[in-house]
Each structure stands twice: as structure tokens, then as C-alpha cells.
Scaffold this motif. Structure first.
Motif, PDB file in Angstrom:
ATOM      1  N   MET A   1      89.974  36.979  74.532  1.00 35.93           N
ATOM      2  CA  MET A   1      90.268  37.308  73.171  1.00 35.93           C
ATOM      3  C   MET A   1      89.098  36.851  72.308  1.00 35.93           C
ATOM      4  SD  MET A   1      93.764  36.572  71.135  1.00 35.93           S
ATOM      5  CE  MET A   1      94.642  37.592  72.269  1.00 35.93           C
ATOM      6  N   TYR A   2      88.826  37.583  71.275  1.00 33.04           N
ATOM      7  CA  TYR A   2      87.692  37.305  70.400  1.00 33.04           C
ATOM      8  C   TYR A   2      88.166  37.118  68.973  1.00 33.04           C
ATOM      9  CZ  TYR A   2      84.759  38.831  74.235  1.00 33.04           C
ATOM     10  OH  TYR A   2      84.146  38.943  75.453  1.00 33.04           O
ATOM     11  N   ALA A   3      87.389  36.340  68.215  1.00 30.67           N
ATOM     12  CA  ALA A   3      87.639  36.140  66.794  1.00 30.67           C
ATOM     13  C   ALA A   3      86.332  36.340  66.045  1.00 30.67           C
ATOM     14  CB  ALA A   3      88.196  34.743  66.534  1.00 30.67           C
ATOM     15  N   ASN A   4      86.430  36.800  64.819  1.00 30.46           N
ATOM     16  CA  ASN A   4      85.257  37.012  63.980  1.00 30.46           C
ATOM     17  C   ASN A   4      85.139  35.875  62.977  1.00 30.46           C
ATOM     18  OD1 ASN A   4      84.608  39.568  65.113  1.00 30.46           O
ATOM     19  ND2 ASN A   4      86.306  40.428  63.957  1.00 30.46           N
ATOM     20  N   LEU A   5      83.942  35.329  62.861  1.00 29.16           N
ATOM     21  CA  LEU A   5      83.675  34.273  61.904  1.00 29.16           C
ATOM     22  C   LEU A   5      82.646  34.758  60.899  1.00 29.16           C
ATOM     23  CD1 LEU A   5      83.363  31.179  64.274  1.00 29.16           C
ATOM     24  CD2 LEU A   5      85.367  31.924  63.000  1.00 29.16           C
ATOM     25  N   ARG A   6      82.756  34.239  59.677  1.00 28.34           N
ATOM     26  CA  ARG A   6      81.848  34.641  58.602  1.00 28.34           C
ATOM     27  C   ARG A   6      81.348  33.398  57.900  1.00 28.34           C
ATOM     28  NH1 ARG A   6      84.362  36.721  53.202  1.00 28.34           N
ATOM     29  NH2 ARG A   6      85.729  35.154  54.035  1.00 28.34           N
ATOM     30  N   ASN A   7      80.057  33.367  57.609  1.00 28.34           N
ATOM     31  CA  ASN A   7      79.469  32.287  56.840  1.00 28.34           C
ATOM     32  C   ASN A   7      79.072  32.849  55.487  1.00 28.34           C
ATOM     33  OD1 ASN A   7      78.014  30.163  55.772  1.00 28.34           O
ATOM     34  ND2 ASN A   7      77.054  29.634  57.705  1.00 28.34           N
ATOM     35  N   GLU A   8      79.732  32.370  54.444  1.00 28.87           N
ATOM     36  CA  GLU A   8      79.471  32.902  53.108  1.00 28.87           C
ATOM     37  C   GLU A   8      78.138  32.434  52.547  1.00 28.87           C
ATOM     38  OE1 GLU A   8      82.766  32.046  50.598  1.00 28.87           O
ATOM     39  OE2 GLU A   8      84.149  33.251  51.762  1.00 28.87           O
ATOM     40  N   LYS A   9      77.628  31.292  53.012  1.00 31.54           N
ATOM     41  CA  LYS A   9      76.374  30.763  52.477  1.00 31.54           C
ATOM     42  C   LYS A   9      75.198  31.671  52.787  1.00 31.54           C
ATOM     43  CE  LYS A   9      77.918  26.030  52.957  1.00 31.54           C
ATOM     44  NZ  LYS A   9      77.747  24.777  53.722  1.00 31.54           N
ATOM     45  N   VAL A  16      83.140  35.309  68.287  1.00 37.17           N
ATOM     46  CA  VAL A  16      83.214  34.212  69.255  1.00 37.17           C
ATOM     47  C   VAL A  16      84.358  34.457  70.219  1.00 37.17           C
ATOM     48  CG1 VAL A  16      82.162  32.472  67.771  1.00 37.17           C
ATOM     49  CG2 VAL A  16      84.622  32.828  67.681  1.00 37.17           C
ATOM     50  N   LYS A  17      84.169  34.009  71.449  1.00 37.28           N
ATOM     51  CA  LYS A  17      85.189  34.107  72.487  1.00 37.28           C
ATOM     52  C   LYS A  17      86.152  32.951  72.329  1.00 37.28           C
ATOM     53  CE  LYS A  17      86.572  35.489  76.734  1.00 37.28           C
ATOM     54  NZ  LYS A  17      87.905  34.969  76.743  1.00 37.28           N
ATOM     55  N   VAL A  18      87.422  33.230  72.521  1.00 41.56           N
ATOM     56  CA  VAL A  18      88.473  32.215  72.408  1.00 41.56           C
ATOM     57  C   VAL A  18      89.158  32.106  73.768  1.00 41.56           C
ATOM     58  CG1 VAL A  18      90.604  31.614  71.220  1.00 41.56           C
ATOM     59  CG2 VAL A  18      88.789  32.775  69.982  1.00 41.56           C
ATOM     60  N   GLY A  19      89.374  30.888  74.221  1.00 41.30           N
ATOM     61  CA  GLY A  19      90.039  30.670  75.492  1.00 41.30           C
ATOM     62  C   GLY A  19      89.077  30.164  76.551  1.00 41.30           C
ATOM     63  N   LEU A  74      85.045  23.801  71.549  1.00 41.96           N
ATOM     64  CA  LEU A  74      84.011  22.947  70.965  1.00 41.96           C
ATOM     65  C   LEU A  74      83.006  23.772  70.169  1.00 41.96           C
ATOM     66  CD1 LEU A  74      83.395  20.659  74.055  1.00 41.96           C
ATOM     67  CD2 LEU A  74      84.607  20.036  71.961  1.00 41.96           C
ATOM     68  N   TYR A  75      82.635  24.915  70.712  1.00 43.49           N
ATOM     69  CA  TYR A  75      81.668  25.784  70.044  1.00 43.49           C
ATOM     70  C   TYR A  75      82.216  26.318  68.724  1.00 43.49           C
ATOM     71  CZ  TYR A  75      78.412  29.631  69.316  1.00 43.49           C
ATOM     72  OH  TYR A  75      77.495  30.498  68.777  1.00 43.49           O
ATOM     73  N   VAL A  76      83.459  26.788  68.728  1.00 44.98           N
ATOM     74  CA  VAL A  76      84.052  27.319  67.500  1.00 44.98           C
ATOM     75  C   VAL A  76      84.211  26.216  66.464  1.00 44.98           C
ATOM     76  CG1 VAL A  76      86.145  28.332  66.515  1.00 44.98           C
ATOM     77  CG2 VAL A  76      85.183  29.270  68.611  1.00 44.98           C
ATOM     78  N   ARG A  77      84.617  25.035  66.886  1.00 41.20           N
ATOM     79  CA  ARG A  77      84.751  23.927  65.934  1.00 41.20           C
ATOM     80  C   ARG A  77      83.401  23.536  65.337  1.00 41.20           C
ATOM     81  NH1 ARG A  77      89.444  20.072  68.525  1.00 41.20           N
ATOM     82  NH2 ARG A  77      91.158  21.507  68.070  1.00 41.20           N
ATOM     83  N   ASP A  78      82.344  23.596  66.126  1.00 42.04           N
ATOM     84  CA  ASP A  78      81.012  23.330  65.579  1.00 42.04           C
ATOM     85  C   ASP A  78      80.604  24.402  64.575  1.00 42.04           C
ATOM     86  OD1 ASP A  78      80.694  20.991  66.980  1.00 42.04           O
ATOM     87  OD2 ASP A  78      79.394  21.857  68.538  1.00 42.04           O
ATOM     88  N   MET A  79      80.942  25.651  64.858  1.00 39.81           N
ATOM     89  CA  MET A  79      80.626  26.725  63.923  1.00 39.81           C
ATOM     90  C   MET A  79      81.401  26.561  62.612  1.00 39.81           C
ATOM     91  SD  MET A  79      78.333  28.733  65.189  1.00 39.81           S
ATOM     92  CE  MET A  79      77.586  27.248  65.798  1.00 39.81           C
ATOM     93  N   ILE A  80      82.649  26.155  62.704  1.00 39.94           N
ATOM     94  CA  ILE A  80      83.448  25.919  61.499  1.00 39.94           C
ATOM     95  C   ILE A  80      82.867  24.753  60.703  1.00 39.94           C
ATOM     96  CG2 ILE A  80      85.713  25.144  60.698  1.00 39.94           C
ATOM     97  CD1 ILE A  80      86.916  26.927  62.902  1.00 39.94           C
ATOM     98  N   ALA A  90      93.503  38.478  61.202  1.00 34.01           N
ATOM     99  CA  ALA A  90      93.712  38.517  62.648  1.00 34.01           C
ATOM    100  C   ALA A  90      92.932  37.398  63.339  1.00 34.01           C
ATOM    101  CB  ALA A  90      93.287  39.873  63.206  1.00 34.01           C
ATOM    102  N   SER A  91      91.704  37.179  62.915  1.00 38.65           N
ATOM    103  CA  SER A  91      90.902  36.095  63.493  1.00 38.65           C
ATOM    104  C   SER A  91      91.503  34.736  63.153  1.00 38.65           C
ATOM    105  CB  SER A  91      89.461  36.162  62.980  1.00 38.65           C
ATOM    106  OG  SER A  91      88.844  37.348  63.398  1.00 38.65           O
ATOM    107  N   LEU A  92      92.004  34.590  61.957  1.00 41.97           N
ATOM    108  CA  LEU A  92      92.660  33.335  61.564  1.00 41.97           C
ATOM    109  C   LEU A  92      93.879  33.073  62.440  1.00 41.97           C
ATOM    110  CD1 LEU A  92      92.912  30.936  59.584  1.00 41.97           C
ATOM    111  CD2 LEU A  92      94.291  32.444  58.142  1.00 41.97           C
ATOM    112  N   ASN A  93      94.674  34.100  62.670  1.00 37.77           N
ATOM    113  CA  ASN A  93      95.868  33.939  63.511  1.00 37.77           C
ATOM    114  C   ASN A  93      95.496  33.629  64.963  1.00 37.77           C
ATOM    115  OD1 ASN A  93      97.603  34.377  61.367  1.00 37.77           O
ATOM    116  ND2 ASN A  93      97.668  36.584  61.708  1.00 37.77           N
ATOM    117  N   ILE A  94      94.444  34.241  65.459  1.00 36.89           N
ATOM    118  CA  ILE A  94      93.993  33.965  66.830  1.00 36.89           C
ATOM    119  C   ILE A  94      93.550  32.516  66.951  1.00 36.89           C
ATOM    120  CG2 ILE A  94      92.156  34.450  68.504  1.00 36.89           C
ATOM    121  CD1 ILE A  94      92.322  37.386  67.550  1.00 36.89           C
ATOM    122  N   LEU A  95      92.739  32.050  66.003  1.00 40.19           N
ATOM    123  CA  LEU A  95      92.256  30.669  66.054  1.00 40.19           C
ATOM    124  C   LEU A  95      93.395  29.663  65.896  1.00 40.19           C
ATOM    125  CD1 LEU A  95      88.941  30.992  64.031  1.00 40.19           C
ATOM    126  CD2 LEU A  95      89.228  30.852  66.512  1.00 40.19           C
TER     127      LEU A  95
END
Length: 101
Positions: A1-9, A16-19, A74-80, A90-95
Motif C-alpha cells: 500500500m502506498y501513501a502520498n506525502l506533500r511538503n508545503e515548504k 511512500v510505501k507503507v507496511g 521509520l522512513y515515513v516518520r522521518d519524512m513527517i 486517503a493517505s491520511l487514513n492509510i498512515l
């Protein structure tokens, strides 16, 4: 499963891959290197050297298998922590369902 992340800056998007990380299991420390995640690449190299040297390489394989269960989280938490946020509901619900956030 995948989630989309966005950096507003810097207005960048990332998928990103989840799981479970199959790429981590098969390629070991190369996965964080290709993702430019040098902190976890260094941790993995040191762990593989440490555990592999005492077990004729079997410990290094064991480290990659165990780490495959945790690396994507760990990777997703570092990105956040770097300012990325879920790009859509949908990405929020997946995460949230995988307890990444």
C-alpha cells in the motif's frame, strides 16, 4: 500500500510505501542509500557488520529481515519530521491505519 506525502515548504510530493519493506529485505542497506536516508543506511551497515562478523554473515541477513518490518515506518516518520504531511484524506487514513501517525 502506498501513501502520498506533500511538503508545503518546497512544494514537493513523495509517494511512500507503507507496511513491510520487501526492498529492504532483499537489498539491505542499499534501500536507505537509494532513498537518500543516510542515517538509517549507516545504522544498517553498522548492525550488519556487527552481527554478521560473529555469525559468518547469517546475522547480517537476520538484521535485514528484522529491519524490513520497521524500515518503512521509520522512513515515513522521518519524512513527517522534515515537514511532509499526508497529501490527501486517503493517505491520511492509510498512515493512521498502519499507526505511522
Amino acid at each position: 500500500m502506498y501513501a502520498n506525502l506533500r511538503n508545503e515548504k518546497n512544494n514537493s510530493y513523495m509517494t511512500v510505501k507503507v507496511g513491510f519493506s520487501w526492498t529492504e529485505m532483499f537489498f539491505g542497506f542499499w534501500t536507505p542509500v537509494f532513498r537518500s536516508d543516510f542515517k538509517w543506511a549507516a545504522v544498517l551497515v553498522l548492525a550488519e557488520i556487527l552481527f554478521g562478523s560473529f555469525t559468518w554473515g547469517g546475522g547480517a541477513f537476520l538484521v535485514t529481515v528484522i529491519f524490513a518490518f520497521f524500515y518503512n515506518r521509520l522512513y515515513v516518520r522521518d519524512m513527517i519530521a522534515q515537514g511532509y504531511q499526508p497529501a490527501d484524506d486517503a493517505s491520511l487514513n492509510i498512515l493512521r491505519s498502519y499507526r505511522y501517525i
